[in-house]
Design a protein around this motif. Structure first.
Motif, PDB file in Angstrom:
ATOM      1  N   PRO A  29      -1.435  -2.468   2.920  1.00 51.95           N
ATOM      2  CA  PRO A  29      -1.592  -2.392   1.454  1.00 51.95           C
ATOM      3  C   PRO A  29      -2.289  -3.644   0.916  1.00 51.95           C
ATOM      4  CG  PRO A  29       0.630  -3.063   1.999  1.00 51.95           C
ATOM      5  CD  PRO A  29      -0.071  -2.850   3.305  1.00 51.95           C
ATOM      6  N   ASP A  30      -2.836  -3.526  -0.264  1.00 56.02           N
ATOM      7  CA  ASP A  30      -3.403  -4.694  -0.930  1.00 56.02           C
ATOM      8  C   ASP A  30      -2.389  -5.247  -1.923  1.00 56.02           C
ATOM      9  OD1 ASP A  30      -3.422  -2.965  -3.066  1.00 56.02           O
ATOM     10  OD2 ASP A  30      -5.598  -2.733  -3.144  1.00 56.02           O
ATOM     11  N   VAL A  31      -2.816  -6.169  -2.748  1.00 62.52           N
ATOM     12  CA  VAL A  31      -1.881  -6.822  -3.673  1.00 62.52           C
ATOM     13  C   VAL A  31      -1.372  -5.856  -4.734  1.00 62.52           C
ATOM     14  CG1 VAL A  31      -2.828  -9.122  -3.318  1.00 62.52           C
ATOM     15  CG2 VAL A  31      -3.851  -7.627  -5.039  1.00 62.52           C
ATOM     16  N   ASN A  32      -2.085  -4.771  -4.952  1.00 62.74           N
ATOM     17  CA  ASN A  32      -1.672  -3.775  -5.952  1.00 62.74           C
ATOM     18  C   ASN A  32      -0.960  -2.586  -5.329  1.00 62.74           C
ATOM     19  OD1 ASN A  32      -2.894  -5.236  -8.131  1.00 62.74           O
ATOM     20  ND2 ASN A  32      -4.893  -4.466  -7.442  1.00 62.74           N
TER      21      ASN A  32
END
Length: 258
Positions: A29-32
């Motif tokens: 996943p990314d930061v969002n």
């Protein structure tokens, strides 16, 4: 560690439930919390990380663990195991808590004079700490020093000033690499101690010092008494020797006849 292979564990408890379909995903996943990259199934645009990723058991089993070979610093990330299940006519989805992989490079300890250095190269320094410790003593070290590297990674180091005169024997001091308080790896260094030599020549205890001072004072007093007595005896001897031979003049009386 850089260049090694790591296993990311994921398992599924079926408890006798029959599955009609299983779709497995390993994702980053990314930061969002959106999908930054899929590792399983392998994406059309293959990255170095996805090409180095493989299921331990390619055929479906309860063990859905993933192996990543030749890990690099940019592989530092959270990896999530996720399944999409078809049980009869019902769809279900199960997502793991995620596994955080922290890749490090050149974790080492070394000594320069009385300063001990602990150094490591990482992709990130968030929630990362270096801790000095030993079995017989707690040590206060400088705060971690963070220096950016040319490849968008970071050098993290921590310095401990060690006083070899405060110890009684050679000791081993350990530096631990921690993430959120959890120890990941450690490196130890043995340092020499001069405390034994100093201890053997340590100054006398206060009570021994007082006894020594008192003894010296008594000795000085006895010497003074002896010298005084000797001088007095010498004076008395001089009087006894010379007094009998001292000249004595007696005036003569003259008689005048009228």
């Amino acid at each position: 560690m850089l260049g090694s292979s790591v296993n990311l564990n994921c398992s599924m408890q079926l408890n006798g439930v029959k599955l009609d379909r299983v779709n497995l995903y390993w994702l980053v996943p990314d930061v969002n919390n959106k999908v930054k990259e899929y590792l399983v199934p392998r994406p059309k645009k293959v990255s170095a990380r996805s090409s180095n990723s493989r299921l331990i058991y390619p055929e479906f089993t309860n063990d859905l663990s993933l192996t990543i070979d030749n890990v690099q610093l940019p592989y530092t990330d959270t990896y999530i195991c996720e399944t999409s299940l078809l049980i009869g006519t019902r769809n279900a989805r199960a997502t793991g808590d995620g596994t955080y992989l922290l890749v490090y490079e050149e974790f080492s300890t070394f000594m320069n004079h009385t300063d001990l250095f602990c150094k490591v190269k990482l992709q990130t320094y968030q929630n990362v700490d270096l801790l000095w410790e030993s079995q017989d003593q707690d040590y206060i070290s400088t705060p971690p020093i963070v220096d950016p590297a040319s490849d968008n990674s970071y050098w993290i180091s921590r310095v401990l000033t060690y006083d070899p005169h405060r110890c009684r024997q050679n000791t081993t001091i350990t530096c631990r690499l921690q993430y959120k308080g959890q120890s990941l790896v450690e490196s130890s260094i043995e340092v020499a101690c001069t405390g034994n030599l100093l201890a053997s020549h340590s100054p006398p205890q206060p009570i021994l010092l007082y006894i020594s001072l008192l003894g010296n004072s008594l000795l000085i007093l006895i010497i003074i008494i002896i010298v005084s007595y000797w001088l007095k005896k010498k004076r008395d001897r001089r009087v006894q020797v010379f007094a009998p031979y001292a000249p004595c003049f007696v005036p003569l009386k003259r008689t005048y006849n009228a």
